[in-house]
Write a protein that holds these residues in place. Sequence first.
Motif, PDB file in Angstrom:
ATOM      1  N   SER A 234       0.830  -1.210   0.000  1.00 12.75           N
ATOM      2  CA  SER A 234       0.000   0.000   0.000  1.00 12.75           C
ATOM      3  C   SER A 234       0.863   1.258   0.000  1.00 12.75           C
ATOM      4  O   SER A 234       0.500   2.267  -0.613  1.00 12.75           O
ATOM      5  N   ASN A 237       2.149   1.691  -3.481  1.00 14.49           N
ATOM      6  CA  ASN A 237       1.027   2.055  -4.354  1.00 14.49           C
ATOM      7  C   ASN A 237       0.598   3.495  -4.131  1.00 14.49           C
ATOM      8  O   ASN A 237       0.218   4.195  -5.078  1.00 14.49           O
ATOM      9  N   SER A 240       2.871   5.438  -6.070  1.00 13.83           N
ATOM     10  CA  SER A 240       2.657   5.308  -7.523  1.00 13.83           C
ATOM     11  C   SER A 240       1.715   6.396  -8.021  1.00 13.83           C
ATOM     12  O   SER A 240       1.869   6.905  -9.131  1.00 13.83           O
ATOM     13  N   ALA A 270       4.909  -1.674  -7.358  1.00 11.08           N
ATOM     14  CA  ALA A 270       3.587  -1.043  -7.426  1.00 11.08           C
ATOM     15  C   ALA A 270       2.686  -1.921  -8.279  1.00 11.08           C
ATOM     16  O   ALA A 270       3.141  -2.605  -9.186  1.00 11.08           O
ATOM     17  N   SER A 271       1.413  -1.924  -7.957  1.00 12.61           N
ATOM     18  CA  SER A 271       0.482  -2.823  -8.651  1.00 12.61           C
ATOM     19  C   SER A 271      -0.910  -2.230  -8.645  1.00 12.61           C
ATOM     20  O   SER A 271      -1.158  -1.175  -8.061  1.00 12.61           O
ATOM     21  N   GLY A 273      -3.067  -3.290  -6.973  1.00 11.85           N
ATOM     22  CA  GLY A 273      -3.564  -3.575  -5.619  1.00 11.85           C
ATOM     23  C   GLY A 273      -3.178  -4.982  -5.223  1.00 11.85           C
ATOM     24  O   GLY A 273      -2.968  -5.835  -6.076  1.00 11.85           O
ATOM     25  N   ASN A 309      -5.609   0.207  -0.490  1.00  9.91           N
ATOM     26  CA  ASN A 309      -5.677  -0.867  -1.485  1.00  9.91           C
ATOM     27  C   ASN A 309      -6.966  -0.789  -2.310  1.00  9.91           C
ATOM     28  O   ASN A 309      -6.950  -0.992  -3.522  1.00  9.91           O
ATOM     29  N   GLN A 312      -6.580   1.954  -4.797  1.00 17.63           N
ATOM     30  CA  GLN A 312      -5.711   1.619  -5.931  1.00 17.63           C
ATOM     31  C   GLN A 312      -6.500   0.845  -7.005  1.00 17.63           C
ATOM     32  O   GLN A 312      -6.335   1.088  -8.196  1.00 17.63           O
ATOM     33  N   ILE A 462       1.259   1.595 -14.574  1.00 17.42           N
ATOM     34  CA  ILE A 462       0.977   2.048 -13.207  1.00 17.42           C
ATOM     35  C   ILE A 462       2.227   2.708 -12.605  1.00 17.42           C
ATOM     36  O   ILE A 462       3.330   2.178 -12.711  1.00 17.42           O
TER      37      ILE A 462
END
Length: 466
Positions: A234, A237, A240, A270-271, A273, A309, A312, A462
């Motif tokens: 998190s 992210n 990000s 980073a994703s 989530g 999350n 994201q 992302i």
Amino acid sequence: MNIKNICCIGAGYVGGPTMAVIAKQCPNIKVTIVDINEARIAAWNSNNFDALPVFEPGLAEIVKETRGRNLFFSTDVNKAIDEAEMIFISVNTPTKTYGKGKGMAADLKYIELCARQIAQVAKEDKIVVEKSTLPVRTASAIKSILDNTGNGVQFQILSNPEFLAEGTAVQDLLFPDRVLIGGDTATNEGQKAVQSLVEIYTNWIPKAQVLTTNLWSSELSKLTANAFLAQRVSSINAMSEICEKTGADVREVSKAIGMDSRIGSKFLNASVGFGGSCFQKDILNLVYIAKSYGLDEVADYWEQVIIMNEHQKNRFSDNIVKTLYNTVSGKNIAFLGWAFKKDTNDTRESPAIKVADNLLNEQALISVFDPKVVEERIYADLEYLNSRDPQENRTLLSVKKDQYQACHNVHAVAILTEWDVFKTYDWQKIYNGMQKPAFIFDGRGVLDKTLMETIGFTYYKIGSGN
Ligand SMILES: NC(=O)C1=CN([C@@H]2O[C@H](COP(=O)(O)OP(=O)(O)OC[C@H]3O[C@@H](n4cnc5c(N)ncnc54)[C@H](O)[C@@H]3O)[C@@H](O)[C@H]2O)C=CC1
Ligand SMILES: O=C(O)[C@H]1O[C@H](OP(=O)(O)OP(=O)(O)OC[C@H]2O[C@@H](n3ccc(=O)[nH]c3=O)[C@H](O)[C@@H]2O)[C@H](O)[C@@H](O)[C@@H]1O
């Protein structure tokens, strides 16, 4: 005590691989994995090793080697309990969906059923091992159930949480960073029980990596580890999103901070989530525990990891809608990946589910391809959300047999899982078959931006601000 006979209740993602590795590394111990799910046990016993209930690299080979030798799968729970000296409980502990603690607390009904069944069946002393992830102090509830049967059997309770990650389960089990065993530190019997489990693991794990603690530290360490790991995701992210606004690149930021040995380089991708059956469930459980002790600031602190999350996942689908000229109604979007991470067929809490649900609410038409996830699983995931009529899910979303079918004629491709194979696709061919302008929304940052833009894609990665 030299253990010769182990049973594990629960033949799932943890019970299956964990016990298979114990059987492999300890040929002198008989290991029986039991489950009430007959289909699951039949699949574990099947000779089609491609269809084992859990896909993990290297697992089928271990099952081939050990099954029938000292590893057995059965639905006869009572017999296995009766024969075993040590019983692992590895059943599911999902978030409660009813009553007090709904949506937060861990549902311990399956754990309690196991404890009651052990209490009823056991005629000799047993060591009961918590393998499932449990709220701190669960061992005292299990002990209370076991000790009140009145049949004079002595039980020792151990906590031995599992730290394997899916997709790398076999490697994690063969070469764990550490094994944690919590037991009763106040009695000799408690310490003897701890030692008997230590002896099993030291068949292949260096003694220094087998850590023993009191029961409550062990139970709480598992929740803490998952909370810290999820918090890292998190945190990166959150960065990000700042990267996208400022022209920074989150991969460069991750590298820069990860080279600080105090921070470390792992778990900074980073994703779209985090997903998986445990991070959300275990943090919610931690939040619930903190609240139940009146620790509201502690609860709020950890809850923010979940809130971030959710944000994201939502901002990923919002960005798709916004970029596709503020409407996706009737537009075709391909999803590459449905699993919650690569190298697993597990989809529990996968961010793909939420992103799909958001886009279906906007009347998008989605075609999905995942190398390992089967069609019915995908529909079941959507149906579980109960957002619309199940038939509507099947009308709006289709599951394709390969990536080229999934991407044919679509307006955009969204990458939801970081499967390595995605990098090897013929992206020129995919581009040629798409509507123009052709968009890629790379929720895992797996593709090469320059290559994609050279082909002609409008490419969003992302955490990339340029
Ligand atoms: N999935 C993962 O990667 C990890 C999971 N854990 C924890 O391990 C526990 C198990 O997780 P999974 O293996 O993923 O769950 P799972 O849902 O894949 O497997 C649990 C199995 O237990 C069986 N079961 C439930 N009640 C039973 C009963 N009374 N008697 C016999 N069988 C029964 C179910 O039929 C199911 O097959 C959870 O507490 C989870 O938090 C911990 C580390 C990693
Ligand atoms: O208790 C559990 O169930 C397990 O939970 C996680 O394992 P798992 O959920 O299988 O997989 P992870 O590799 O941790 O990934 C979880 C999610 O975070 C995401 N992630 C992970 C790392 C990262 O840098 N970025 C990121 O987005 C993954 O894509 C995935 O969706 C922990 O890593 C295990 O130690 C733990 O045993």
